[in-house]
Design an enzyme around this catalytic site. Structure first.
Site, PDB file in Angstrom:
ATOM      1  N   HIS A 121       0.839  -1.212   0.000  1.00  0.00           N
ATOM      2  CA  HIS A 121       0.000   0.000   0.000  1.00  0.00           C
ATOM      3  C   HIS A 121       0.878   1.267   0.000  1.00  0.00           C
ATOM      4  CE1 HIS A 121      -3.663   2.320   1.197  1.00  0.00           C
ATOM      5  NE2 HIS A 121      -2.771   3.092   1.792  1.00  0.00           N
ATOM      6  N   GLU A 122       1.856   1.339   0.887  1.00  0.00           N
ATOM      7  CA  GLU A 122       2.683   2.556   0.992  1.00  0.00           C
ATOM      8  C   GLU A 122       3.589   2.724  -0.233  1.00  0.00           C
ATOM      9  OE1 GLU A 122       1.770   4.704   3.105  1.00  0.00           O
ATOM     10  OE2 GLU A 122       0.677   3.430   4.512  1.00  0.00           O
ATOM     11  N   CYS A 171      -6.383  -3.406  -7.858  1.00  0.00           N
ATOM     12  CA  CYS A 171      -7.575  -3.706  -8.652  1.00  0.00           C
ATOM     13  C   CYS A 171      -7.261  -3.367 -10.119  1.00  0.00           C
ATOM     14  CB  CYS A 171      -8.759  -2.886  -8.151  1.00  0.00           C
ATOM     15  SG  CYS A 171      -8.575  -1.132  -8.471  1.00  0.00           S
ATOM     16  N   HIS A 197      -6.450   7.250  -2.512  1.00  0.00           N
ATOM     17  CA  HIS A 197      -6.847   5.897  -2.140  1.00  0.00           C
ATOM     18  C   HIS A 197      -7.847   5.370  -3.160  1.00  0.00           C
ATOM     19  CE1 HIS A 197      -5.246   6.900   1.960  1.00  0.00           C
ATOM     20  NE2 HIS A 197      -4.660   5.751   1.655  1.00  0.00           N
ATOM     21  N   CYS A 198      -7.991   4.048  -3.192  1.00  0.00           N
ATOM     22  CA  CYS A 198      -8.902   3.433  -4.154  1.00  0.00           C
ATOM     23  C   CYS A 198     -10.284   3.265  -3.513  1.00  0.00           C
ATOM     24  CB  CYS A 198      -8.339   2.082  -4.583  1.00  0.00           C
ATOM     25  SG  CYS A 198      -9.301   1.306  -5.872  1.00  0.00           S
ATOM     26  N   HIS A 258       1.614   4.215  -2.851  1.00  0.00           N
ATOM     27  CA  HIS A 258       1.488   5.680  -2.744  1.00  0.00           C
ATOM     28  C   HIS A 258       2.677   6.389  -3.391  1.00  0.00           C
ATOM     29  CE1 HIS A 258      -2.135   6.257  -0.567  1.00  0.00           C
ATOM     30  NE2 HIS A 258      -1.762   5.666   0.543  1.00  0.00           N
TER      31      HIS A 258
HETATM   32 ZN   LIG Z   1      -2.885   5.092   2.192  1.00  0.00          ZN
HETATM   33 ZN   LIG Z   2      -7.579   0.015  -6.753  1.00  0.00          ZN
END
Ligand SMILES: [Zn+2]
Ligand SMILES: [Zn+2]
Length: 248
Positions: A196-197, A232, A207-208, A200
């Site tokens: 996740h990071e 995704c 964010h999704c 970014h």
């Molecule tokens: Zn985040």
């Molecule tokens: Zn996504």
């Protein structure tokens, strides 16, 4: 007795002097972790990525991180470096520390939490020294955000400009919720937060909206468990666009 009083007076005088000096030169928490003011060169991809651990982790955790990064960010990294365990000096560990009530219902104990800037300061230096495109810290310490100190006990945070991020693994442990330890679940959560990071740094701060995508903002541990390791389709398309822009 008089001699003792004299010493006491002297000590008090020095204490006052020191206090005045501290006020005059203006020591405050915000100044303590001044980040590198130079504007870093733009991210160039593929790049080298480094990991620094602040705490004790299973030896094979890094291997697993590497496995997932290579799979999900296929060809984005020239190398994935394990920079080992970083030992804070005693002065640094106590700097910027705040005490807060533990974030679990039953407990009333106070716990020490650390500002994210403390980590960024170390990471920026290491990133420049090692010529890395980005650098990630994994720590066992509880964190609060240096940019908004209402954000406490966070899972992870990224400094986009300086291309570094810090993951706090404390709340990713089952023990934090008074449950039996589970290494498998713990490591899965750590890896998802890392992806996740890193996401970014590559895709930006958004964010999704898909709650099974790794770029979904997880409000709690359940939401981390419910999301996948991967991006995704819509986020994958963005990654592919970036790959095309950098021509690799
Ligand atoms: Zn985040
Ligand atoms: Zn996504």
């Amino acid at each position: 007795m008089p001699r003792f009083q004299k010493y006491e007076q002297k000590i008090r005088k020095y204490k006052d002097k020191l206090k005045n000096l501290i006020t005059r030169i203006g020591i405050s928490y915000t100044d303590e972790f001044e980040l590198n003011s130079e504007v870093p060169k733009k991210l160039s991809l593929p790049c080298h990525i480094g990991f620094l651990f602040f705490g004790e982790y299973n030896e094979d955790l890094f291997e697993k991180i590497m496995f997932y990064l290579e799979k999900i960010f296929d060809s984005f990294f020239f190398s994935i470096k394990n920079m080992g365990t970083y030992n804070f000096s005693f002065e640094l560990i106590s700097k910027g520390v705040r005490t807060e009530y533990r974030e679990i219902r039953k407990s009333s104990d106070k716990i020490k939490i650390h500002p994210t800037n403390k980590f960024y300061q170390i990471l920026i230096k290491k990133r420049i020294e090692e010529n890395l495109g980005m650098i990630i810290a994994v720590t066992d310490l509880p964190l609060y955000s240096s940019t908004d100190d209402n954000i406490i006990f966070l899972f992870g945070e990224t400094h986009l400009k300086h291309r570094c991020c810090v993951i706090s693994s404390l709340k990713l442990k089952e023990q934090f919720y008074n449950r039996e330890p589970n290494l498998f679940i713990f490591e899965q959560r750590v890896i998802k937060e890392i992806i996740h990071e890193v996401g970014h740094i590559i895709l930006g701060s958004n964010h999704c909206i898909n709650n099974s995508c790794v770029m979904w903002f997880s409000h709690d541990i359940k939401e981390i468990d419910n999301k996948l390791f991967d991006f995704c389709d819509s986020c994958k398309t963005k990654l592919e666009q970036i790959r095309a822009n950098y021509n690799f």
